[in-house]
Design an enzyme around this catalytic site. Structure first.
Site, PDB file in Angstrom:
ATOM      1  N   LYS A  46       0.840  -1.207   0.000  1.00 44.10           N
ATOM      2  CA  LYS A  46       0.000   0.000   0.000  1.00 44.10           C
ATOM      3  C   LYS A  46       0.872   1.252   0.000  1.00 44.10           C
ATOM      4  O   LYS A  46       0.617   2.205  -0.741  1.00 44.10           O
ATOM      5  CB  LYS A  46      -0.948  -0.028   1.212  1.00 44.10           C
ATOM      6  CG  LYS A  46      -2.052  -1.080   1.050  1.00 44.10           C
ATOM      7  CD  LYS A  46      -2.831  -1.391   2.310  1.00 44.10           C
ATOM      8  CE  LYS A  46      -3.793  -2.553   2.045  1.00 44.10           C
ATOM      9  NZ  LYS A  46      -4.525  -3.028   3.217  1.00 44.10           N
ATOM     10  N   GLN A 103      -4.739  -1.721   9.266  1.00 44.44           N
ATOM     11  CA  GLN A 103      -4.603  -3.059   8.698  1.00 44.44           C
ATOM     12  C   GLN A 103      -5.224  -4.099   9.636  1.00 44.44           C
ATOM     13  O   GLN A 103      -4.964  -4.090  10.836  1.00 44.44           O
ATOM     14  CB  GLN A 103      -3.109  -3.364   8.445  1.00 44.44           C
ATOM     15  CG  GLN A 103      -2.858  -4.632   7.663  1.00 44.44           C
ATOM     16  CD  GLN A 103      -3.458  -4.629   6.250  1.00 44.44           C
ATOM     17  OE1 GLN A 103      -3.542  -3.581   5.616  1.00 44.44           O
ATOM     18  NE2 GLN A 103      -3.886  -5.780   5.777  1.00 44.44           N
ATOM     19  N   ASP A 135     -11.136   2.672   3.555  1.00 39.28           N
ATOM     20  CA  ASP A 135     -11.338   1.219   3.490  1.00 39.28           C
ATOM     21  C   ASP A 135     -12.830   0.875   3.390  1.00 39.28           C
ATOM     22  O   ASP A 135     -13.191  -0.240   3.037  1.00 39.28           O
ATOM     23  CB  ASP A 135     -10.785   0.561   4.767  1.00 39.28           C
ATOM     24  CG  ASP A 135      -9.623  -0.372   4.491  1.00 39.28           C
ATOM     25  OD1 ASP A 135      -9.398  -0.732   3.322  1.00 39.28           O
ATOM     26  OD2 ASP A 135      -8.952  -0.764   5.467  1.00 39.28           O
TER      27      ASP A 135
END
Ligand code: GUN
Length: 301
Positions: free
Chosen positions: A53, A97, A120
């Site tokens: 990422k 994450q 997200d």
């Protein structure tokens, strides 16, 4: 029939090329898009994903803030970090994450992220938005799958879609997104009896179960489109999906490879959401009436 390959790497490359123009336009107006990525602990797979990422940010001209916290970080400290990032105008997207260590309450943490920066798409507001077809940020993996499906030129409306896997990250949002596009959607999961009875009816089969070799040719309808979201590392180090690629390829019309299918798209859609957030921040900055851009529920978020 030998399926055509749906090339996620190529589509990602093409999309990332387009991002450069958008980043240049933002920079011209004095705004550098920024993404904060929080990693707690040292899960090796998570470290790889976070590394990808951060690398994608660099490639696209997005500033990344990589925040690595030790495994035992107290929840209060994590929430304080999120509050700081929520208030930081240089940060347009915040990603934590997953999975989180067991002492952290995942839902509370995800809801602490400002919905304006929830790139997200895991905040309850965005999740709820999927039900009514109106999210700010669609979750990255299903969003990427949707674009991959579109490259096949297939009309989704009216098709039988079977999603294997009912996770909050992939299976459930995927099903809602395709329902919104008027597909007939079935969700299968670990407790589904006779999986093949469902998968064989799929015009579009999307597999996100995390089980290598789960889908074999006998379970697939001739001419189906097969999207493999699985990423599994075999004992010999080889990365494979959930679908027996070589076998199923002889039955499907289109199929995604692993690696090189859905994986690159997930990271690309994260950058897309971050750019969308930065563009939105710019509009807010210039809006005469700030309220114009605020849904009432978002006030104070
Ligand atoms: N862990 C596995 N997939 C994802 C994802 O898409 N986002 C985050 N934040 N964590 C993950």
């Amino acid at each position: 029939m030998t399926a055509q390959i749906i090339d996620g790497k190529a589509l990602s490359r093409q999309l990332r090329e387009g991002f450069k123009t958008r980043v240049a336009a933002l920079l011209e107006q004095g705004l550098t898009p920024g993404l904060a990525v929080i990693l707690i602990g040292d899960n090796p797979a998570s470290r790889v994903y976070v590394g990808n990422k951060v690398k994608a940010c660099e490639e696209c001209g997005v500033r990344s803030f990589h925040i690595a916290l030790p495994d035992h970080t107290p929840q209060a400290e994590l929430l304080a970090t999120i509050a700081r990032l929520n208030a930081d105008p240089a940060v347009h997207g915040i990603l934590i994450q997953l999975p989180l260590p067991p002492h952290i309450d995942g839902p509370s943490v995800l809801e602490a992220i400002s919905v304006h920066k929830d790139v997200d798409g895991f905040h309850l507001y965005n999740v709820g938005g999927l039900v009514v077809g109106n999210t700010i940020f669609p979750p990255c993996t299903p969003y990427g799958v949707q674009l991959l499906l579109d490259t096949t030129g297939t009309e989704v409306a009216g098709k039988n879609v079977v999603v294997v896997g009912a996770s909050n990250i992939v299976g459930k949002p995927m099903a809602l997104m395709l329902l919104q596009r008027e597909a007939t959607v079935t969700i299968c999961h670990a407790r589904t009896r006779d999986l093949a009875q469902h998968t064989i009816l799929a015009d579009i089969l999307i597999v996100a179960a995390g089980r290598p070799g789960l889908i074999v040719p006998q379970m697939v309808k001739h001419g189906a489109i097969v999207i493999d979201v699985g990423i599994n590392r075999l004992p010999d180090g080889k990365i494979v999906g959930d679908v027996d690629f070589a076998g199923v390829r002889e039955k499907a019309s289109w199929i995604t490879p692993v690696p090189g299918g859905v994986g690159p798209m997930t990271v690309t859609m994260l950058i897309e959401n971050t750019l969308r957030s930065a563009e939105r921040a710019l509009r807010l900055r210039h809006a005469d009436d700030y309220q114009e851009w605020e849904a009432p529920i978002l006030k104070g978020a």
